[in-house]
Write an enzyme that holds these catalytic residues in place. Sequence first.
Site, short mmCIF file in Angstrom:
data_model
loop_
_atom_site.label_atom_id
_atom_site.label_comp_id
_atom_site.label_asym_id
_atom_site.label_seq_id
_atom_site.Cartn_x
_atom_site.Cartn_y
_atom_site.Cartn_z
N TYR A 80 0.85 -1.34 0.16
CA TYR A 80 0.03 0.04 0.11
C TYR A 80 0.91 1.29 0.16
O TYR A 80 0.60 2.20 -0.82
CB TYR A 80 -0.77 0.00 1.13
N PHE A 132 -9.22 19.39 -24.62
CA PHE A 132 -9.66 17.94 -24.93
C PHE A 132 -10.96 17.80 -24.05
O PHE A 132 -11.36 18.51 -23.04
CB PHE A 132 -8.57 16.88 -24.32
N THR A 133 -11.88 16.89 -24.29
CA THR A 133 -13.30 16.68 -23.87
C THR A 133 -13.17 16.60 -22.23
O THR A 133 -13.94 17.41 -21.50
CB THR A 133 -14.08 15.38 -24.40
N ASP A 223 -0.02 18.94 -21.18
CA ASP A 223 -0.68 17.42 -20.97
C ASP A 223 0.20 16.60 -21.88
O ASP A 223 0.05 16.93 -23.22
CB ASP A 223 -1.99 17.73 -21.46
N LYS A 266 -2.04 6.16 -22.78
CA LYS A 266 -1.49 6.43 -24.07
C LYS A 266 0.15 6.47 -24.16
O LYS A 266 0.90 5.97 -24.37
CB LYS A 266 -1.93 7.96 -24.49
N ARG A 389 -15.63 12.57 -33.62
CA ARG A 389 -15.12 13.62 -33.07
C ARG A 389 -15.62 14.64 -33.86
O ARG A 389 -14.89 15.50 -34.71
CB ARG A 389 -13.71 13.46 -33.10
N PHE A 455 -21.55 11.84 -25.66
CA PHE A 455 -21.03 10.99 -26.84
C PHE A 455 -20.59 9.76 -26.23
O PHE A 455 -20.56 8.53 -26.96
CB PHE A 455 -19.86 11.72 -27.53
N1 F0G Z 1 -5.52 14.22 -22.38
C1 F0G Z 1 -5.68 13.99 -23.67
C2 F0G Z 1 -4.79 14.78 -24.65
C3 F0G Z 1 -6.25 12.72 -23.90
O1 F0G Z 1 -6.10 12.09 -25.25
C4 F0G Z 1 -6.97 12.00 -23.00
C5 F0G Z 1 -7.85 10.66 -23.09
C6 F0G Z 1 -6.82 12.47 -21.78
C7 F0G Z 1 -6.22 13.82 -21.48
C8 F0G Z 1 -7.56 11.72 -20.67
O2 F0G Z 1 -6.83 10.76 -20.25
O3 F0G Z 1 -8.41 8.92 -20.67
O4 F0G Z 1 -6.52 8.40 -19.11
O5 F0G Z 1 -8.61 9.75 -18.35
N2 F0G Z 1 -7.97 10.54 -24.47
C9 F0G Z 1 -8.79 9.30 -24.74
C10 F0G Z 1 -9.08 9.38 -26.34
C11 F0G Z 1 -9.91 9.04 -23.96
O6 F0G Z 1 -9.61 8.20 -26.59
O7 F0G Z 1 -8.53 10.19 -26.96
P1 F0G Z 1 -7.69 9.34 -19.46
#
Ligand code: F0G
Length: 482
Positions: A80, A132-133, A223, A266, A389, A455
Amino acid sequence: MANIKFFGGETIPLEMHKVRIVQKLNLPPVELRLEAIKEAGNNTFLLTNRDIFLDMLTDSGVNAMSDLQLSAMMRADDSYAGSMTFDRLKSKISKVFGAKCFLPAHQGRACENILAQAFVKPGNVVPMNYHFTTTKTHITHMGGRVVELLHDDAIEPTSTNPFKGNFDLDKLRAVIAKEGRENIPFIRLEAGTNLIGGQPFSLENAIAVSKIAKEHDILTVLDASLWQDNLYFVKTREARCMDMTPLEITRELASHMDIIYFSARKLGFARGGGICSNNEEICQRLKEFVTMYEGFLTYGGMSVREMEAMAVGLEETMDEDVISQGPQFIEFMCNELEKRGVPVVTPAGGLGCHVNAMSFVDHIGQREYPAGALAAAIYIASGIRGMERGTMSEQRNEDGSEPLSEMELVRLAMPRRVFTLSQVSYAVDRISWLHEHRRLIGGLRFVEEPKTLRFFFGKLEAIGGWQEKLAEQFRKDFGDSL
Ligand code: F0G
């Protein structure tokens, strides 16, 4: 990874790895694909993997691991608090980003939650190259606002601009002057700008942004989730980076940032994520949120196995042979589609091949979700799952009105080290067939529309029964073939 020149003159991306574990795939016939997409409410997120041939939804958490990653996972030290695994990860982060402090989190958006909670106050403005979303959702949830500062031509689908992800520095200065530095908690730089087609910024531009930020005493937040692709692009496109190693480039960029966060789903061929910084005061401030939302400071919601895989994956990300595989496959796919007249975003970016739905199905108005309709049609035509997208991925305004997206794209992600070139050729073939029959594709309308991140799990119906006609045409042209 090498772009190998064949005797005939053609250039083909050649894998610098071999495949030693395989997973069986299933390609359902078109009739089943038609049923499956209807069942999923025309939302590719709601398809089940059993019904999918090539899953090009995302590159997130689905990249292939190496033998070295898998073997590292076996030696993970489960505990832990204070595991040796965490020490190994922390020292890798320190090597790659030069950061003393590393705060683990379960994935990228968890880092965004922590940063938004810690820094964003109602009425604040967060300038960034593009949103980003999940980032935008966290910032607006705290009462903040996002301002996007790309150059105007960055959202033109076809371009020769090698750095579409660059900030327009004049716009940045103007926003700071207008909003006032006290209203700007941080400037966010997104590597491999996701929503405009995985497009990079240049190292020079990132350094210039950091200089402006420092002049005004504003924090910079990188990021780095898609830094792997951005790194490949600066190494191959930017003169000052060509003689630097990937590690030197990464360290140089990191040295100009106050905070770096990333999704290891990623970056690093793994799962999880984290925030790092050299600013002791910032780390102290963020720590509380880690223990509140994620887990103890030495695991942050990740399993030790994930952390071992991430440490090795980050090391592999400093190898040009490794990081070139994704961009080179994507470039191959984009070039082949372009040759066949299919509109794609250029220059080919990272993450995946982005098909320009606005022009592919230019007969469908944005209120009928052209990119969503095209993603559904691609699935019917091929069993390939891509991601909308465009306007469907936008969130309604407070007054219920619907903002139209600047771009309508279908993203066909290229999980790293996963697909073969013949699978990519299959994708090219079916998408070009669909392009020939694009007039058969119609629009969509919501039948279930969630308020947040619609989405992900909203459901839509096809307007005018176009899906059946498309499946019929497929049978006519392909006979018994899947
Ligand atoms: N920032 C970027 C540029 C991303 O592409 C993503 C995730 C995140 C933050 C969030 O990270 O998913 O680990 O919580 N992109 C995924 C995609 C969801 O399919 O493009 P996460």
